[in-house]
Design an enzyme around this catalytic site. Structure first.
Site, mmCIF file in Angstrom:
data_model
loop_
_atom_site.group_PDB
_atom_site.id
_atom_site.type_symbol
_atom_site.label_atom_id
_atom_site.label_comp_id
_atom_site.label_asym_id
_atom_site.label_seq_id
_atom_site.Cartn_x
_atom_site.Cartn_y
_atom_site.Cartn_z
ATOM 1 N N ARG A 279 25.508 117.949 -2.474
ATOM 2 C CA ARG A 279 26.820 118.313 -2.448
ATOM 3 C C ARG A 279 27.814 117.177 -2.089
ATOM 4 O O ARG A 279 27.427 116.074 -1.776
ATOM 5 C CB ARG A 279 27.053 119.639 -1.602
ATOM 6 N N HIS A 309 11.121 118.987 1.834
ATOM 7 C CA HIS A 309 11.269 120.309 1.257
ATOM 8 C C HIS A 309 11.861 121.236 2.138
ATOM 9 O O HIS A 309 11.855 121.212 3.487
ATOM 10 C CB HIS A 309 9.890 120.832 0.936
ATOM 11 N N ARG A 386 10.848 126.548 22.800
ATOM 12 C CA ARG A 386 10.292 127.990 22.127
ATOM 13 C C ARG A 386 9.549 128.554 23.051
ATOM 14 O O ARG A 386 9.120 128.250 24.227
ATOM 15 C CB ARG A 386 9.359 127.382 20.844
#
Length: 407
Positions: A279, A309, A386
Site C-alpha cells: 500500500r 508469508h 505466552r
C-alpha cells in the site's frame, strides 16, 4: 516550424448518458483530454475558458458544452480576448499523433489560408481539427454554427481560402466503447514501441502500460499486468502475471508476481508475491523478499529482510536482515490512533508473533513463536509472552464419551 505560439482550443464535447464528457473518459488509466493535450506540438498553447455552468473537470484543459450551452456560445467565449490565429480541435482523438498536428499547422502558416483543416480517413467532408485566422473565425461565429464541420462549410460559403491535408482515420471518443477502441490502438502502439526498445511481452494484447510509465531495458512484462501513470521499472525485471503497479518504483532485477504495488518503492534484486499487497508509503530495500499474502502499509523494510508469508506490517521501520515468521502481525491501530513499531537489524520474528505498537525491538532480538510483545525488547534478547502449556490427561476422551463417541 515557427516558434510563435498558436492559440489552441480542445472541445471536450457534450455529456453522455452516463454523465461523462468525452475528455473525461479514461484510456490506459489517464483522461482522454490529458492524452490529447500532451500530443500537441510545443507551438500549441491551450486556451481554457470556464463557463459558470460548466462541470468541474480538474486537470483537463478543454472546453465542454454543458446541456444549456451550444458550440457557438462556448467558442465565442473562448476566443473573445484572443489575438492571432487559433486551432480548434473537436471531439478528442487520442490516437492522433504530434506529426499530424504539425502538418496542418505548417500548411496553414506557409499557405496563409483563412482556414486549414485536417481531414481524417476517407470522408472528405468530416474534420476534427482546423486552424482559423481569427477575423475569419469571428465572422463564421456570427452565422451560429453548431459544430466544427459546419464552421468549415460556412467558411467555404463566404469564399474564405480553405485547404485541407489528409491523415489516416482516427477514433473520435464520444462513448465508453469509443474509448475502448482508441485504447486498443494506443495499447498496440505503446507496446510495439516498448518491445522495440528491448522490453519483452509474452502477450501484448493483455498487457496495459500507461504512456506516462517508464520501463527499463531487458524487463519482461507478463499477461494481465497493468502499469499505471507515474510508475518506474528498472532493467531486467519480471513484472506479472496479473500485477498492478500504480505510481510504483521497482529496482533493477526485481520480480513482482501477481501482486499490487501503490505509491511505493521496491529496491533492486527483490521478489514480491505472489499475492502481496504493498500500500502507499512503503519503501522496500534491496535483496528483500515480500512473499505470498503479505500486506505492507507505510512500512520501511531494510535490505536483505524476508517477509515470506501471511504477515501484516503497518506503520513500521524494519532493519536489515530481519526474518519474519508466518502469521506475524504488527498491531498498529487501537481503534483511535495508529502507532509506530521499530525493529532493529538481524532480528528473528517467530511465527504468530503480535507486535503491539508503539513498541521497539533492538538489534538481534528473537521473539518466540506465539508471542505477543507489548514492551520494548533490548538488543540480543529473546521475548517470550505466552501461557505455559498444561496437559490434562484423559480430558478429551471423557468429552468424546459424553457425546457418544468411542475411544
Amino acid at each position: 516550424m515557427s516558434c510563435e505560439k498558436l492559440n489552441t482550443i480542445l472541445l471536450g464535447g457534450r455529456r453522455s448518458r452516463d454523465g461523462k464528457y468525452p475528455v473525461q473518459r479514461e484510456i490506459l488509466f489517464s483522461p482522454v483530454g490529458r492524452i490529447v493535450a500532451d500530443a500537441l506540438p510545443d507551438a500549441c498553447e491551450l486556451v481554457y475558458v470556464r463557463q459558470e455552468s460548466e462541470t468541474e473537470l480538474e486537470g483537463i484543459p478543454s472546453i465542454v458544452c454543458p446541456d444549456d450551452a451550444d458550440f457557438t456560445e462556448m467558442l465565442r467565449a473562448a476566443v473573445e480576448k484572443l489575438d492571432g490565429d487559433v486551432m480548434v480541435l473537436s471531439t478528442p482523438m487520442p490516437d492522433a499523433e504530434q506529426e499530424e498536428y504539425e502538418r496542418v499547422i505548417r500548411m496553414h502558416r506557409q499557405s496563409k489560408n483563412a482556414v486549414s483543416m485536417l481531414t481524417c480517413g476517407a470522408m472528405a467532408d468530416t474534420w476534427h481539427c482546423a486552424v482559423f485566422q481569427m477575423h475569419v473565425l469571428k465572422k463564421i461565429l456570427d452565422s451560429h454554427p453548431m459544430s466544427l464541420t459546419e464552421s468549415i462549410r460556412i467558411a467555404e460559403s463566404i469564399s474564405a481560402k480553405t485547404e485541407s491535408c489528409r491523415t489516416e482515420a482516427h477514433v473520435a471518443v464520444y462513448t465508453a466503447y469509443d474509448a475502448y477502441c482508441a485504447q486498443k490502438i494506443l495499447q498496440r502502439r505503446i507496446n510495439a514501441e516498448l518491445m522495440g526498445k528491448g522490453i519483452s511481452m509474452l502477450d501484448p494484447e493483455y498487457t496495459y502500460v500507461s504512456p506516462y510509465a517508464q520501463i527499463g531495458y531487458g524487463t519482461t512484462i507478463l499477461p494481465g499486468t497493468m502499469i499505471k501513470p507515474g510508475s518506474w521499472i528498472g532493467c531486467g525485471c519480471t513484472i506479472g502475471p496479473n500485477t498492478i503497479l500504480d505510481c510504483a518504483s521497482i529496482g533493477d532485477e526485481t520480480s513482482v508476481n501477481s501482486s499490487q504495488v501503490y505509491e511505493s518503492k521496491v529496491g533492486a534484486h527483490a521478489t514480491v508475491g505472489p499475492f502481496a499487497y504493498i500500500r502507499p508509503g512503503c519503501e522496500v530495500g534491496n535483496h528483500t523478499r515480500i512473499g505470498d499474502f503479505v500486506e505492507l502499509k507505510k512500512a520501511h523494510i531494510g535490505d536483505n529482510t524476508k517477509v515470506s508469508h501471511l504477515t501484516y506490517i503497518g506503520d513500521a521501520e524494519v532493519g536489515e536482515r530481519v526474518n519474519f515468521g508466518c502469521g506475524t502481525v504488527i498491531v498498529n491501530y487501537d481503534g483511535y490512533t495508529k502507532s509506530k513499531t521499530v525493529i532493529g537489524d538481524d532480528c528473528f520474528i517467530g511465527c504468530n508473533t503480535n507486535l503491539v505498537a508503539p513498541v521497539e525491538l533492538g538489534d538481534r532480538v528473537l521473539t518466540a513463536a506465539g508471542t505477543t510483545v507489548t514492551k520494548n525488547v533490548p538488543d540480543g534478547a529473546m521475548a517470550v509472552a505466552r501461557a505455559r502449556q498444561e496437559n490434562k490427561e484423559g480430558w478429551n476422551d471423557r468429552r468424546r464419551r459424553m457425546h457418544g463417541q468411542k475411544d
